[in-house]
Write a protein that holds these residues in place. Structure first.
Motif, mmCIF file in Angstrom:
data_model
loop_
_atom_site.group_PDB
_atom_site.id
_atom_site.type_symbol
_atom_site.label_atom_id
_atom_site.label_comp_id
_atom_site.label_asym_id
_atom_site.label_seq_id
_atom_site.Cartn_x
_atom_site.Cartn_y
_atom_site.Cartn_z
ATOM 1 N N THR A 49 -1.877 4.702 -17.511
ATOM 2 C CA THR A 49 -3.108 4.742 -16.700
ATOM 3 C C THR A 49 -2.886 5.396 -15.341
ATOM 4 O OG1 THR A 49 -2.696 2.572 -15.719
ATOM 5 C CG2 THR A 49 -3.929 2.611 -17.798
ATOM 6 N N TYR A 50 -1.785 6.091 -15.180
ATOM 7 C CA TYR A 50 -1.508 6.735 -13.894
ATOM 8 C C TYR A 50 -2.476 7.899 -13.662
ATOM 9 C CZ TYR A 50 1.225 9.461 -17.251
ATOM 10 O OH TYR A 50 1.627 10.164 -18.357
ATOM 11 N N ARG A 51 -2.535 8.309 -12.412
ATOM 12 C CA ARG A 51 -3.472 9.360 -12.007
ATOM 13 C C ARG A 51 -2.742 10.655 -11.676
ATOM 14 N NH1 ARG A 51 -3.365 4.301 -11.816
ATOM 15 N NH2 ARG A 51 -2.893 4.239 -9.594
ATOM 16 N N ILE A 52 -3.395 11.749 -11.997
ATOM 17 C CA ILE A 52 -2.780 13.054 -11.758
ATOM 18 C C ILE A 52 -3.685 13.897 -10.886
ATOM 19 C CG2 ILE A 52 -2.139 15.235 -12.870
ATOM 20 C CD1 ILE A 52 -1.080 13.626 -15.155
ATOM 21 N N THR A 53 -3.100 14.498 -9.869
ATOM 22 C CA THR A 53 -3.810 15.506 -9.088
ATOM 23 C C THR A 53 -2.969 16.776 -9.115
ATOM 24 O OG1 THR A 53 -2.756 14.603 -7.106
ATOM 25 C CG2 THR A 53 -5.030 13.966 -7.514
ATOM 26 N N GLY A 54 -3.605 17.880 -8.878
ATOM 27 C CA GLY A 54 -2.827 19.111 -8.919
ATOM 28 C C GLY A 54 -3.639 20.322 -8.531
ATOM 29 N N ALA A 55 -2.941 21.400 -8.393
ATOM 30 C CA ALA A 55 -3.565 22.679 -8.065
ATOM 31 C C ALA A 55 -2.764 23.776 -8.745
ATOM 32 C CB ALA A 55 -3.569 22.893 -6.559
ATOM 33 N N ALA A 56 -3.446 24.854 -9.061
ATOM 34 C CA ALA A 56 -2.740 25.950 -9.723
ATOM 35 C C ALA A 56 -3.328 27.274 -9.284
ATOM 36 C CB ALA A 56 -2.860 25.803 -11.242
ATOM 37 N N ASN A 57 -2.485 28.284 -9.286
ATOM 38 C CA ASN A 57 -2.906 29.611 -8.856
ATOM 39 C C ASN A 57 -2.121 30.633 -9.670
ATOM 40 O OD1 ASN A 57 -4.215 31.586 -7.386
ATOM 41 N ND2 ASN A 57 -2.840 31.464 -5.627
ATOM 42 N N GLY A 58 -2.679 31.816 -9.788
ATOM 43 C CA GLY A 58 -1.994 32.867 -10.539
ATOM 44 C C GLY A 58 -0.949 33.595 -9.726
ATOM 45 N N SER A 59 -0.821 33.239 -8.456
ATOM 46 C CA SER A 59 0.169 33.889 -7.597
ATOM 47 C C SER A 59 0.743 32.857 -6.646
ATOM 48 C CB SER A 59 -0.491 35.024 -6.802
ATOM 49 O OG SER A 59 0.353 35.424 -5.751
ATOM 50 N N VAL A 69 1.022 16.219 -9.081
ATOM 51 C CA VAL A 69 1.460 14.982 -8.430
ATOM 52 C C VAL A 69 0.927 13.802 -9.239
ATOM 53 C CG1 VAL A 69 1.322 13.578 -6.334
ATOM 54 C CG2 VAL A 69 1.449 16.068 -6.154
ATOM 55 N N VAL A 70 1.776 12.808 -9.448
ATOM 56 C CA VAL A 70 1.398 11.629 -10.225
ATOM 57 C C VAL A 70 1.460 10.389 -9.332
ATOM 58 C CG1 VAL A 70 2.017 10.150 -12.180
ATOM 59 C CG2 VAL A 70 2.287 12.637 -12.360
ATOM 60 N N HIS A 71 0.373 9.624 -9.346
ATOM 61 C CA HIS A 71 0.344 8.332 -8.650
ATOM 62 C C HIS A 71 0.136 7.223 -9.673
ATOM 63 C CE1 HIS A 71 -0.553 10.871 -5.119
ATOM 64 N NE2 HIS A 71 -0.010 9.905 -4.430
ATOM 65 N N GLY A 72 0.747 6.103 -9.421
ATOM 66 C CA GLY A 72 0.599 4.963 -10.310
ATOM 67 C C GLY A 72 1.774 4.031 -10.138
ATOM 68 N N ASP A 73 1.948 3.138 -11.098
ATOM 69 C CA ASP A 73 3.034 2.156 -11.007
ATOM 70 C C ASP A 73 4.192 2.566 -11.896
ATOM 71 O OD1 ASP A 73 1.428 0.641 -9.363
ATOM 72 O OD2 ASP A 73 0.536 -0.444 -11.053
ATOM 73 N N LEU A 74 5.381 2.390 -11.387
ATOM 74 C CA LEU A 74 6.577 2.658 -12.184
ATOM 75 C C LEU A 74 6.904 1.447 -13.055
ATOM 76 C CD1 LEU A 74 8.721 4.254 -9.355
ATOM 77 C CD2 LEU A 74 7.979 5.451 -11.422
ATOM 78 N N ALA A 75 7.587 1.712 -14.163
ATOM 79 C CA ALA A 75 8.044 0.612 -15.032
ATOM 80 C C ALA A 75 9.148 -0.148 -14.316
ATOM 81 C CB ALA A 75 8.549 1.175 -16.346
ATOM 82 N N TYR A 133 0.840 -1.200 0.000
ATOM 83 C CA TYR A 133 0.000 0.000 0.000
ATOM 84 C C TYR A 133 0.878 1.255 0.000
ATOM 85 C CZ TYR A 133 -4.346 -2.505 0.981
ATOM 86 O OH TYR A 133 -5.436 -3.311 0.890
ATOM 87 N N VAL A 134 1.957 1.178 0.785
ATOM 88 C CA VAL A 134 2.852 2.332 0.890
ATOM 89 C C VAL A 134 3.577 2.549 -0.429
ATOM 90 C CG1 VAL A 134 4.819 3.312 2.136
ATOM 91 C CG2 VAL A 134 3.159 1.867 3.346
ATOM 92 N N VAL A 135 4.093 1.438 -0.979
ATOM 93 C CA VAL A 135 4.852 1.541 -2.234
ATOM 94 C C VAL A 135 3.946 2.025 -3.363
ATOM 95 C CG1 VAL A 135 6.135 0.240 -3.955
ATOM 96 C CG2 VAL A 135 6.490 -0.235 -1.524
ATOM 97 N N ASN A 136 2.766 1.390 -3.475
ATOM 98 C CA ASN A 136 1.876 1.740 -4.583
ATOM 99 C C ASN A 136 1.194 3.093 -4.386
ATOM 100 O OD1 ASN A 136 2.456 -0.689 -5.812
ATOM 101 N ND2 ASN A 136 0.758 -1.761 -4.819
ATOM 102 N N GLY A 137 1.038 3.491 -3.126
ATOM 103 C CA GLY A 137 0.298 4.718 -2.863
ATOM 104 C C GLY A 137 1.143 5.975 -2.802
ATOM 105 N N SER A 138 2.446 5.823 -2.848
ATOM 106 C CA SER A 138 3.284 7.025 -2.770
ATOM 107 C C SER A 138 3.366 7.701 -4.134
ATOM 108 C CB SER A 138 4.687 6.678 -2.262
ATOM 109 O OG SER A 138 5.304 5.787 -3.152
ATOM 110 N N ALA A 139 3.603 9.002 -4.097
ATOM 111 C CA ALA A 139 3.686 9.761 -5.354
ATOM 112 C C ALA A 139 4.921 9.339 -6.136
ATOM 113 C CB ALA A 139 3.735 11.244 -5.047
ATOM 114 N N LYS A 140 4.786 9.206 -7.439
ATOM 115 C CA LYS A 140 5.912 8.801 -8.277
ATOM 116 C C LYS A 140 6.529 9.978 -9.028
ATOM 117 C CE LYS A 140 5.238 4.524 -7.061
ATOM 118 N NZ LYS A 140 3.892 4.484 -6.544
ATOM 119 N N VAL A 141 5.753 11.013 -9.221
ATOM 120 C CA VAL A 141 6.291 12.236 -9.844
ATOM 121 C C VAL A 141 5.680 13.426 -9.107
ATOM 122 C CG1 VAL A 141 6.503 13.605 -11.958
ATOM 123 C CG2 VAL A 141 6.364 11.106 -12.115
#
Lengths: 154, 126
Positions: B70-80, B120-126, B22-30
């Motif tokens: 098939t990896y997942r991306i989350t993120g946030a953005a702001n103008g400042s 932030v990218v979550h998923g499996d590494l090659a 769970y820890v290995v698969n659930g940690s951010a990869k990028v």
């Protein structure tokens, strides 16, 4: 600092090792390229942590490994990588100069058709420049092109 | 590597146990924090380059490739970077195992540059 013998160590683990120990290096080099006549010029910026790894040596795989993975991914029946071990088990490349690192990055992250044909046609499709040689504001960003009157350094 | 601990499970004294997968698969990869206006990368993990592809879209290229697209991306953005400035939303597209494109758009869906892009990218590494 001596890089451990990393052949056989997962590439992600190597990057974690480097992140903890190496100072990021923000390169002033930029790679400007055009990969379509319909699109504006694109500008590649090296990542500072990646550049630190490239200058350190013994961390990054040879660039041909990425090309092999790209070939696999281009297959119509591709589902997931089965040759990821190439990233981890291939002898890492030695320390590069900043210029060699930029060359490596061009082969890794620029489209192959641009790399192969950058100097054919009426003008170069790819240019390496310094950050300060780019426009200083992003006005008309979607119209940026490589100049037709570019004078190339030898 | 020195200091390696090999374990398939971790156990809390009262809260139960958890497979380390769970820890290995659930940690951010990028991970990446950057400014689409200046293309300055202020924080990153597993990134080789950011390519500015138009007004407010970039290609993020990975050093250690993902196993597939098939990896997942989350993120946030702001103008400042220091104050609220018309929060943006990010629009990932063109997923590949070694790269992804990320556009920044404002609340009226106009593509708009962001001073603070966080991806932030979550998923499996090659």
């Amino acid at each position: 600092m001596q890089t451990p013998e990393f052949k056989g160590t997962h590439l992600f683990d190597r990057l974690c090792w480097a992140k903890e120990r190496l100072e990021p290096v923000q390169s002033d080099y930029r790679v400007v390229y055009e990969d379509s006549v319909d699109d504006c010029a694109k500008i590649l910026v090296p990542d500072p942590n990646w550049m630190a790894c490239a200058l350190q040596g013994g961390i990054l795989p040879p660039v041909w490994v990425y090309h092999e993975l790209a070939k696999d991914e281009a297959q119509p029946d591709f589902k997931k990588h089965t040759r990821g071990y190439l990233l981890h088990n291939t002898e890492p490349v030695e320390a590069m100069t900043e210029e060699q690192a930029i060359e490596y990055l061009i082969f890794k992250d620029c489209p192959q058709h641009v790399v192969e044909t950058w100097d054919s046609g009426n003008k170069p499709k790819m240019v390496i420049c310094r950050k300060e040689q780019l426009p200083q504001t992003r006005e008309w960003r979607n119209s940026w092109r490589i100049s037709d009157e570019l004078e190339l350094a030898a | 590597m020195a200091g390696k601990i090999i374990a398939d499970q971790i156990e809390h004294s009262t809260a139960g146990s958890l497979d380390t997968s769970y820890v290995v698969n659930g940690s951010a990869k990028v991970q990446a924090k950057y400014n689409t206006s200046t293309d300055v990368v202020s924080g990153s993990e597993n990134l080789s380059s950011i390519t500015d592809i138009n007004t407010a879209a970039d290609t993020l290229s990975f050093t250690s490739s993902m196993s597939d697209a098939t990896y997942r991306i989350t993120g946030a953005a702001n103008g400042s970077d220091t104050a609220y400035n018309n929060g943006r939303w990010i629009a990932p597209y063109s997923y590949a195992s070694g790269s992804v494109n990320i556009a920044s758009q404002n609340t009226t869906s106009n593509i708009t540059s962001s001073t603070a892009m966080n991806v932030v990218v979550h998923g499996d590494l090659a």
